[in-house]
Design an enzyme around this catalytic site. Structure first.
Site, mmCIF file in Angstrom:
data_model
loop_
_atom_site.group_PDB
_atom_site.id
_atom_site.type_symbol
_atom_site.label_atom_id
_atom_site.label_comp_id
_atom_site.label_asym_id
_atom_site.label_seq_id
_atom_site.Cartn_x
_atom_site.Cartn_y
_atom_site.Cartn_z
ATOM 1 N N GLU A 70 -0.584 4.714 13.945
ATOM 2 C CA GLU A 70 -0.308 5.937 13.175
ATOM 3 C C GLU A 70 -0.555 7.165 14.051
ATOM 4 O OE1 GLU A 70 -2.486 6.428 9.519
ATOM 5 O OE2 GLU A 70 -1.128 7.999 8.810
ATOM 6 N N HIS A 125 -9.859 1.832 0.305
ATOM 7 C CA HIS A 125 -8.395 1.700 0.259
ATOM 8 C C HIS A 125 -7.968 1.224 -1.128
ATOM 9 C CE1 HIS A 125 -4.352 1.216 1.236
ATOM 10 N NE2 HIS A 125 -4.414 0.431 2.299
ATOM 11 N N HIS A 152 -2.655 7.685 6.580
ATOM 12 C CA HIS A 152 -2.900 6.395 5.915
ATOM 13 C C HIS A 152 -4.278 5.899 6.337
ATOM 14 C CE1 HIS A 152 -1.863 2.889 3.676
ATOM 15 N NE2 HIS A 152 -1.968 2.077 4.724
ATOM 16 N N CYS A 177 0.809 -1.224 0.000
ATOM 17 C CA CYS A 177 0.000 0.000 0.000
ATOM 18 C C CYS A 177 0.839 1.269 0.000
ATOM 19 C CB CYS A 177 -0.950 -0.030 1.195
ATOM 20 S SG CYS A 177 -1.979 -1.509 1.196
ATOM 21 N N PHE A 188 1.853 -3.418 3.938
ATOM 22 C CA PHE A 188 2.229 -4.742 4.428
ATOM 23 C C PHE A 188 3.707 -4.982 4.100
ATOM 24 C CE2 PHE A 188 -2.274 -6.832 3.992
ATOM 25 C CZ PHE A 188 -2.675 -6.157 5.134
ATOM 26 N N LYS A 195 -9.683 7.770 2.978
ATOM 27 C CA LYS A 195 -10.131 6.396 2.734
ATOM 28 C C LYS A 195 -11.535 6.172 3.291
ATOM 29 C CE LYS A 195 -5.595 4.109 2.594
ATOM 30 N NZ LYS A 195 -4.688 5.245 2.857
#
Length: 415
Positions: free
Chosen positions: A313, A339, A302, A162, A398, A334
């Site tokens: 985060e 996403h 994010h 991502c 990831f 998002k």
């Protein structure tokens, strides 16, 4: 001496709009793009909704023959690139050897892979398409875009889950800043809404299971969040040296000033406790920009709507910004787009550019129940007007990939 890097064009294909103007209108209005999956029969899947791109016609951007020979992620990338290059007005005005393309994608042509595997199983190897491999491989978006625009400089794809699109933009920033290229088409593209992909993400419990209420499923930083909503699309920008843009009289949309990239070195899917990697990426981006934490007015988080990402985060933002963290507007777009995986970095940097240009901070929608562990100002549910000179965008992937990008309102002689 390093070059200043500016943004002169943007293109977006998203679940909430097929252009930057449509995308931005939806963001500031707080409109989400989630709904039941329509592209295939999802009735046997545990998760049966996503944020699909609606009304997209690849034939508006590519010849019919080429449409048949490209995966949907390449079509999205080509469409967004055409929009960005048209806005930049750069076509035919750049030395082709100093003209590059870097497009990121986390998964690439997975729909092509699934379709051709079915043909292999049902009809045998002789029926597998000769275009299977060039349709599927992730670098093909960059490759085809270079052919379209005659860009003969650096050309590759970044793959970091991502963070792929953000990595592409960051590396493009470096190449122009260091004087290796004048213009780069860059960003991310993704088309992951397929049966296998949905089943895989559902099995690992990464995506929301709110089948009964898709529009309220993506709820970053909310106490009741249960995962992200799978989405698709592309976000592409034209980065250019200030000298080159000025020489040709281009309209400058914003200046890109910072890029930081780190690794967690911790876990295949979970972020490092405390958000250590994300904090170091933000710190590096600010250092490369020559900015202090107090210079940042907006953070596009994010903000995936997963329990661990949003918590860590938030901790990372506290680490970097200290006592000022709670004074900064932090939103997750998002909540409206879903996403877009490897395309998220491109789409979300476009949101940052629009924010510094217009002074409108997009909201985090579906924020109903505050989480005590997520204690920042998430611009809940309504767009906000503010003076925004600098904006920071986070992308975390990831594998422990962390990228932060910083854009600033363009000023000919910044203070």
């Amino acid at each position: 001496m390093s070059n200043r890097v500016v943004i002169t064009g943007m293109g977006a294909i998203t679940p909430i709009g097929l252009s930057v103007a449509e995308f931005w209108d939806s963001l500031v209005a707080g409109r989400g793009g989630m709904g039941p999956i329509t592209r295939f029969d999802a009735s046997k899947l545990d998760v049966r909704f996503a944020a699909e791109v609606k009304g997209f016609a690849a034939s508006e951007y590519m010849e019919p023959k080429e449409v048949k020979r490209t995966d949907l992620f390449v079509q999205f990338a080509m469409a967004a690139s055409r929009q960005a290059v048209a806005q930049a007005g750069v076509d035919g005005k750049v030395d082709p050897h100093r003209y590059g393309v870097i497009i990121g994608s986390g998964i690439g042509g997975i729909s092509t892979l699934e379709a051709q595997h079915t043909i292999l199983m049902e009809k045998g190897p002789s029926r597998v398409s000769p275009f299977f491999v060039p349709m599927m491989i992730i670098d093909m978006a960059s490759g085809r875009i270079s052919m379209e625009f005659g860009a003969k400089g650096s050309n590759f794809a970044s793959v970091s889950a991502c963070a792929s699109g953000a990595h592409a933009i960051g590396e493009s920033f470096r190449l122009i800043r260091d004087g290796e290229l004048d213009v780069i088409i860059t960003g991310g593209s993704e088309a992951p809404i397929t049966p296998l992909s949905m089943a895989g993400f559902a099995s690992m419990k990464a995506i929301s299971a709110r089948n009964e209420d898709p529009q309220r499923a993506s709820r970053p930083f909310d106490r009741d969040r249960d995962g992200f909503v799978m989405a698709e699309g592309a976000g592409v920008l034209v980065l250019e040296s200030h000298r080159h843009a000025k020489a040709r009289g281009a309209e400058i949309l914003a200046e890109m000033v910072g890029y930081g990239s780190t690794a967690d070195a911790y876990h295949i899917t979970a972020p490092a406790p405390g958000g250590d990697g994300a904090a170091r990426a933000m710190d590096l981006a600010l250092r490369s920009a020559g900015l202090r934490p107090e210079d940042v007015d907006y953070i596009n988080a994010h903000g995936t709507s997963t329990p661990l990402n949003d918590k860590f985060e938030t901790m990372a933002i506290h680490t970097v910004f200290g006592d000022r963290a709670k004074e900064i507007g932090v939103s997750s777009t998002k909540s409206m787009t879903g996403h877009l995986l490897g395309a998220a970095g491109g789409v979300e940097l476009i949101a940052c550019v629009q924010t510094v240009r217009t002074g409108a901070i997009p909201p985090t929608i579906n924020y109903d129940n505050p989480d005590p562990e997520c204690d920042l100002d998430y611009v809940p549910n309504q767009m906000r007007r503010a003076q925004v000179r600098c904006a920071l965008s986070n992308s975390l992937g990831f594998g422990g990939h962390n990228v932060s990008l910083v854009v600033r309102r363009f000023e000919e002689s910044p203070a």
